[in-house]
Motif scaffolding. Sequence first.
Motif, PDB file in Angstrom:
ATOM      1  N   GLY A  22       0.801  -1.229   0.000  1.00  0.00           N
ATOM      2  CA  GLY A  22       0.000   0.000   0.000  1.00  0.00           C
ATOM      3  C   GLY A  22       0.828   1.270   0.000  1.00  0.00           C
ATOM      4  N   THR A  23       2.113   1.140   0.294  1.00  0.00           N
ATOM      5  CA  THR A  23       2.958   2.339   0.341  1.00  0.00           C
ATOM      6  C   THR A  23       3.828   2.471  -0.904  1.00  0.00           C
ATOM      7  N   PHE A  24       3.766   1.483  -1.780  1.00  0.00           N
ATOM      8  CA  PHE A  24       4.758   1.394  -2.844  1.00  0.00           C
ATOM      9  C   PHE A  24       4.100   1.096  -4.195  1.00  0.00           C
ATOM     10  N   GLY A  25       2.770   1.170  -4.249  1.00  0.00           N
ATOM     11  CA  GLY A  25       2.059   0.811  -5.474  1.00  0.00           C
ATOM     12  C   GLY A  25       2.484  -0.568  -5.927  1.00  0.00           C
ATOM     13  N   THR A 265       5.560   3.505   5.579  1.00  0.00           N
ATOM     14  CA  THR A 265       5.337   4.955   5.620  1.00  0.00           C
ATOM     15  C   THR A 265       6.607   5.757   5.340  1.00  0.00           C
TER      16      THR A 265
ATOM     17  N   MET B  49       6.298  13.510   8.809  1.00  0.00           N
ATOM     18  CA  MET B  49       6.807  12.594   7.790  1.00  0.00           C
ATOM     19  C   MET B  49       6.405  12.938   6.364  1.00  0.00           C
ATOM     20  N   LEU B  50       5.281  13.612   6.207  1.00  0.00           N
ATOM     21  CA  LEU B  50       4.762  13.784   4.853  1.00  0.00           C
ATOM     22  C   LEU B  50       5.236  15.089   4.218  1.00  0.00           C
ATOM     23  N   GLY B 221       2.262   9.505  -7.033  1.00  0.00           N
ATOM     24  CA  GLY B 221       1.289   8.630  -7.696  1.00  0.00           C
ATOM     25  C   GLY B 221       1.190   7.218  -7.168  1.00  0.00           C
ATOM     26  N   ALA B 222       1.889   6.910  -6.081  1.00  0.00           N
ATOM     27  CA  ALA B 222       1.915   5.525  -5.600  1.00  0.00           C
ATOM     28  C   ALA B 222       0.857   5.213  -4.546  1.00  0.00           C
ATOM     29  N   CYS B 223       0.569   6.174  -3.676  1.00  0.00           N
ATOM     30  CA  CYS B 223      -0.212   5.818  -2.475  1.00  0.00           C
ATOM     31  C   CYS B 223      -1.718   5.950  -2.654  1.00  0.00           C
ATOM     32  N   LEU B 224      -2.161   6.646  -3.670  1.00  0.00           N
ATOM     33  CA  LEU B 224      -3.585   6.823  -3.970  1.00  0.00           C
ATOM     34  C   LEU B 224      -4.351   7.561  -2.879  1.00  0.00           C
ATOM     35  N   HIS B 236      -5.132   4.436 -14.204  1.00  0.00           N
ATOM     36  CA  HIS B 236      -4.352   3.690 -13.214  1.00  0.00           C
ATOM     37  C   HIS B 236      -5.166   2.542 -12.629  1.00  0.00           C
TER      38      HIS B 236
END
Lengths: 301, 258
Positions: A22-25, A265, B49-50, B221-224, B236
């Motif tokens: 879920g964190t890495f596609g 994360t 973190m973000l 674009g990975a976490c949606l 996607h």
Amino acid sequence: MKNTKVTLAGVELKNPVMTASGTFGSGAEYSEFYDLGALGAVVTKGVANVPWPGNPTPRIAETASGMLNAIGLQNPGIDVFIERDIPYLKRFDTKIIVNVCGKTVGDYCQVVERLASEPVDLLEINVSCPNVKEGGIAFGQSPHALEEITKEVKKHAKQPIIMKLSPNVTDITEMARAAESGGADALSLINTLTGMKIDIYKRSFALANRTGGLSGPAIKPVAVRMVYQTAQAVKLPVIGMGGICTAEDAIEFILAGASAVSVGTANFADPYAAKKVAEGIEAYMDQQGVEDIRDLIGAVG
Amino acid sequence: MKSREYAKVIRQEKIAPDVYSLWIEAPQIAAEAKAGQFLSLYSADKSRMLPRPISICEIDPDRGYIRLVYRVVGAGTEEFSGLCEGGRIQVLGPLGNGFPLKEGKAFLIGGGIGIPPMVQTAKELSAIEDRSSIQIIAGYRSEQFLAEELKHYGELYIATEDGCAGTKGTVLDAIREHALEADVIYACGPKPMLRAVKAYAGEKGIECWISMEERMACGIGACLACTCQSTEVDNHTHVKNKRVCKDGPVFLSTEVEL
């Protein structure tokens, strides 16, 4: 000659570092930053039998040393996944672990059957997502339900199965034993802890879903404790995760009993995080004079 | 390969209450970036973190500089507002698609902290269009910022909620008051403004590009996390959820549900 290889259910990984689902596609976005061959394995975002649209936004909120998410397992379904994501990942010298989600036992079985003839190495069965109403965690909070779904999925799976456990239970060892009895080949833990954040100025929930899964360094001590307890309770290999940002964090999990670790994360805070953890483990081994990473597994105390 | 880099802080100043203008040196980003794209800014405090997505206000490719104008809305942006000349910050970008610039009479509509990307948009348009075709409509709550820069590249019309300057009311009130017309619209601002601009463009049959905002985690674009509802199936997930960070942030107004 230093050894960083570990074996999970008969599958050899060049190093113990993988990505948390879920964190890495499916790896494509991060492959623009580094060669995914640096990792022991890529664990994909959960895939179901059909496309899932996921939850309304906002889907995430930052919290102290972590974040809440309620993406709701948005995924393109197994058809697109097989056609697009698996061939892409095959380009890299790393193992492929597919995270499988579903609403019913039948959904999970359908996905693992579709994957039987695909070049994937392991399957991770997501019975611990706290953000979907059906399936997910419903199977991960009752030892009986967990044992039953493990048995069913195992019957249909060609590749070894990893059951991904939820920390939102009273006794993690009871769940670990249930998965072991059901025939799991390995366990991964922890999934996120259910949490909530409130915007005090708007007097509303930060997430549209109201609750979300807490991840990041904030949950690491809980995760290390649960990995330790689980490794003590079962004979299965354990994959540890929960707030791993650095090689030092990863080593903690390995000493607690994890045969492999996942970086989640931290990928958001630093796109190179997983690669750096893999490199840092080697540096730790050199510095500490560790010849074989396997000597560290469960070596605490 | 993409890379995240440390950018050097050239200078920073407060240009309105809670609004800061930050010039950073990031030559590679400045060489590639275009109007409507954004950068991810990473906090030095690891408990946050973000990354924070911040839109690009101005690009100076000759000097390798990028200008970011942002509002302090929380601890992360508060930290950025303390950056001084000579300091450094980790950035990733340019991210997202940017505005596709078209010939013809244009509206550049910015609302609040959606105004900054209109500076670079106007700058780039000024290379292909006459000044009279670059009609910038800036909507402020009250205090204005970036007005001088915007006037430099086009005709500026101001709307303020409290009527302290320009038209009292919204950006659309300003367009009506001045009887302005356009062939294409570029807009960035709060959702109610975008909704009104989309409806206006629909009524008038004008091509309209809007820049969307959503909470982001990865920014790549990975976490949606930052999806928005789209009218057509996305490429996607094959549902109707486009990723603001990767498929956007700029969308054709008819492409998204607001």
